[in-house]
Design a protein around this motif. Structure first.
Motif, mmCIF file in Angstrom:
data_model
loop_
_atom_site.group_PDB
_atom_site.id
_atom_site.type_symbol
_atom_site.label_atom_id
_atom_site.label_comp_id
_atom_site.label_asym_id
_atom_site.label_seq_id
_atom_site.Cartn_x
_atom_site.Cartn_y
_atom_site.Cartn_z
ATOM 1 N N GLU A 200 0.223 -1.069 1.048
ATOM 2 C CA GLU A 200 1.348 -2.282 1.547
ATOM 3 C C GLU A 200 1.285 -1.706 2.607
ATOM 4 O OE1 GLU A 200 5.300 -2.864 2.864
ATOM 5 O OE2 GLU A 200 4.411 -3.304 0.598
ATOM 6 N N PRO A 201 0.395 -2.319 4.308
ATOM 7 C CA PRO A 201 0.556 -1.978 6.119
ATOM 8 C C PRO A 201 1.858 -2.331 6.106
ATOM 9 C CG PRO A 201 -0.647 -3.933 5.446
ATOM 10 C CD PRO A 201 0.040 -3.805 4.005
ATOM 11 N N LEU A 202 2.765 -1.089 7.005
ATOM 12 C CA LEU A 202 3.661 -1.311 7.551
ATOM 13 C C LEU A 202 4.040 -1.475 9.180
ATOM 14 C CD1 LEU A 202 7.042 -2.263 6.267
ATOM 15 C CD2 LEU A 202 6.902 0.033 6.611
ATOM 16 N N TYR A 203 4.642 -1.908 10.030
ATOM 17 C CA TYR A 203 4.548 -1.942 11.432
ATOM 18 C C TYR A 203 5.978 -1.394 11.664
ATOM 19 C CZ TYR A 203 0.904 -4.409 12.857
ATOM 20 O OH TYR A 203 -0.155 -4.704 13.158
ATOM 21 N N ILE A 204 5.933 0.106 11.878
ATOM 22 C CA ILE A 204 6.608 1.022 12.169
ATOM 23 C C ILE A 204 7.839 0.722 13.675
ATOM 24 C CG2 ILE A 204 7.733 1.542 10.182
ATOM 25 C CD1 ILE A 204 6.610 4.562 10.987
ATOM 26 N N ASP A 205 9.461 1.020 13.922
ATOM 27 C CA ASP A 205 9.540 2.113 15.645
ATOM 28 C C ASP A 205 10.868 3.240 14.575
ATOM 29 O OD1 ASP A 205 10.310 2.032 17.985
ATOM 30 O OD2 ASP A 205 10.830 0.848 18.006
ATOM 31 N N VAL B 253 4.457 0.296 -5.550
ATOM 32 C CA VAL B 253 3.444 0.497 -4.137
ATOM 33 C C VAL B 253 2.884 1.886 -4.402
ATOM 34 C CG1 VAL B 253 3.417 0.550 -1.823
ATOM 35 C CG2 VAL B 253 4.642 -1.545 -3.125
ATOM 36 N N ASN B 254 1.770 1.638 -4.156
ATOM 37 C CA ASN B 254 0.846 3.232 -4.290
ATOM 38 C C ASN B 254 0.410 3.614 -2.937
ATOM 39 O OD1 ASN B 254 -0.729 1.686 -6.785
ATOM 40 N ND2 ASN B 254 0.971 3.536 -7.343
ATOM 41 N N HIS B 255 0.287 3.013 -2.031
ATOM 42 C CA HIS B 255 0.473 3.437 -0.913
ATOM 43 C C HIS B 255 1.219 2.359 0.131
ATOM 44 C CE1 HIS B 255 -2.313 6.293 2.961
ATOM 45 N NE2 HIS B 255 -2.700 4.629 2.940
ATOM 46 N N VAL B 256 1.361 3.265 0.965
ATOM 47 C CA VAL B 256 1.485 2.481 2.553
ATOM 48 C C VAL B 256 0.509 3.140 4.254
ATOM 49 C CG1 VAL B 256 3.865 1.733 4.133
ATOM 50 C CG2 VAL B 256 3.857 1.964 1.877
ATOM 51 N N ALA B 257 0.927 2.274 4.835
ATOM 52 C CA ALA B 257 -0.345 2.233 6.021
ATOM 53 C C ALA B 257 0.630 1.946 6.971
ATOM 54 C CB ALA B 257 -1.672 2.013 5.777
ATOM 55 N N LEU B 258 0.954 2.703 7.519
ATOM 56 C CA LEU B 258 2.341 2.924 8.381
ATOM 57 C C LEU B 258 1.458 2.634 10.082
ATOM 58 C CD1 LEU B 258 4.352 5.820 8.145
ATOM 59 C CD2 LEU B 258 5.153 3.402 7.412
#
Length: 322
Positions: free
Chosen positions: A249-254, A289-294
């Protein structure tokens, strides 16, 4: 908190070094999306110090870096990605890093000939020591298709044919026929992947049925959704597959200055405190979920300081080492 998937007793397939290091059943690893910079007010990143930032990510213990395939800059889409062609850039990064997994999320299959994809991807896989993971997608920017004289309406069919072509290209002297070309066993595509095949992750549905998604690909890339909806979607994917496959899962973060600041929605992600990010990632691990791309595009704090903070506060909780 233990994931409900930890005790399945069913590991993921062994494909190459990058895939094997990144994905473990019941565990979550953390990576980064390139460009590793804030470009919230400009759709085109500067790409300043880009190699040094990837090397810093590797040094700090991030598991993977992910590039994007943006063939044309579409102004209305508002994001040019890392601007560099992913395969050219992967060639550079292969020689500037030693252990971090190198991923693409995702190559737009209908807009490239699969023979070129197969050759370029296998080349990266070889020169990186087997660290490549190739996300594949049908594409979501209609404006790009007329520029390549490709039908947007037929992208689902083209995706399937391209996917099969890339799979068959890994075989020695393949023999097959498709609308994208025919190979009769009298020529070959070199190099081959470092192992027997390339790890291919399918993005979203890519205009395919759940049954096809379950039968194909070595894992799935899914957009962030609410906890309950994401859990249901993951269950559907895994129920339609005969073997256990990883979810990314990709995830935008601030990251907020306040460590416990509650999540506030932004584009495909959240503005939140670092402790809340840790809580979010644990909740994703819990549902499989096995990987998150920040993605730090909208991150307002200093990027290097944010990377260091994540490595100190977040990464110790998400080690995938055996």
């Amino acid at each position: 908190m233990h994931s409900k998937y930890k005790d399945q007793g069913c590991g993921f397939a062994s494909i190459n070094a990058g895939y094997n290091a990144l994905f473990k059943p019941g565990k979550l690893s953390v990576g980064l999306v390139v460009a590793i910079e804030n470009y919230a007010t400009n759709p085109v990143p500067t790409m300043l110090d880009h190699v040094e930032r990837v090397q810093l990510a590797e040094e700090l213990g991030f598991s993977a870096i992910w590039l994007r395939d943006v063939p044309f800059y579409v102004h209305s889409f508002g994001d040019a990605g890392q601007t560099f062609d992913p395969f050219v850039y992967l060639g550079l990064l292969s020689g500037q890093t030693t252990k971090i997994t190198l991923g693409v999320a995702s190559i737009i299959l209908p807009l490239r000939h699969p023979a070129h994809i197969a050759k370029a991807a296998a080349s990266v896989d070889q020169i990186s020591g087997g660290r490549l993971i190739l996300g594949v997608a049908s594409g979501d920017r209609p404006e790009e298709y007329p520029a390549m004289n490709v039908s947007y309406q037929e992208r689902g069919k083209l995706f399937r044919e391209s996917y099969e072509y890339i799979r068959r290209a890994a075989e020695p002297y393949p023999q097959f026929q498709s609308s994208l070309g025919s190979i009769s066993g009298d020529l070959d595509i070199l190099p081959k992947p470092r192992e027997t095949s390339l790890p291919l992750l399918i993005t979203g549905s890519s205009q395919q049925s759940l049954g096809w998604l379950g039968d194909n690909g070595d894992g799935w890339i899914t957009y962030p959704r609410s906890h309950a909806i994401q859990e249901q979607f993951i269950r559907q994917l895994r129920n339609n597959s005969t073997i256990n496959k990883p979810i990314m899962e990709p995830l935008y973060i601030d990251i907020s200055d306040t460590p416990d600041a509650l999540p506030h929605p932004i584009h495909l992600g959240y503005r939140l405190g670092i402790n809340q990010l840790c809580k979010y990632l644990k909740s994703r691990e819990e549902i499989g979920v096995n990987h998150v791309a920040l993605n730090l595009r909208f991150n307002q704090a200093d990027i290097k300081e944010t990377l260091k903070a994540i490595s100190e506060v977040i990464l110790p909780h998400f080690s995938v080492k055996e």
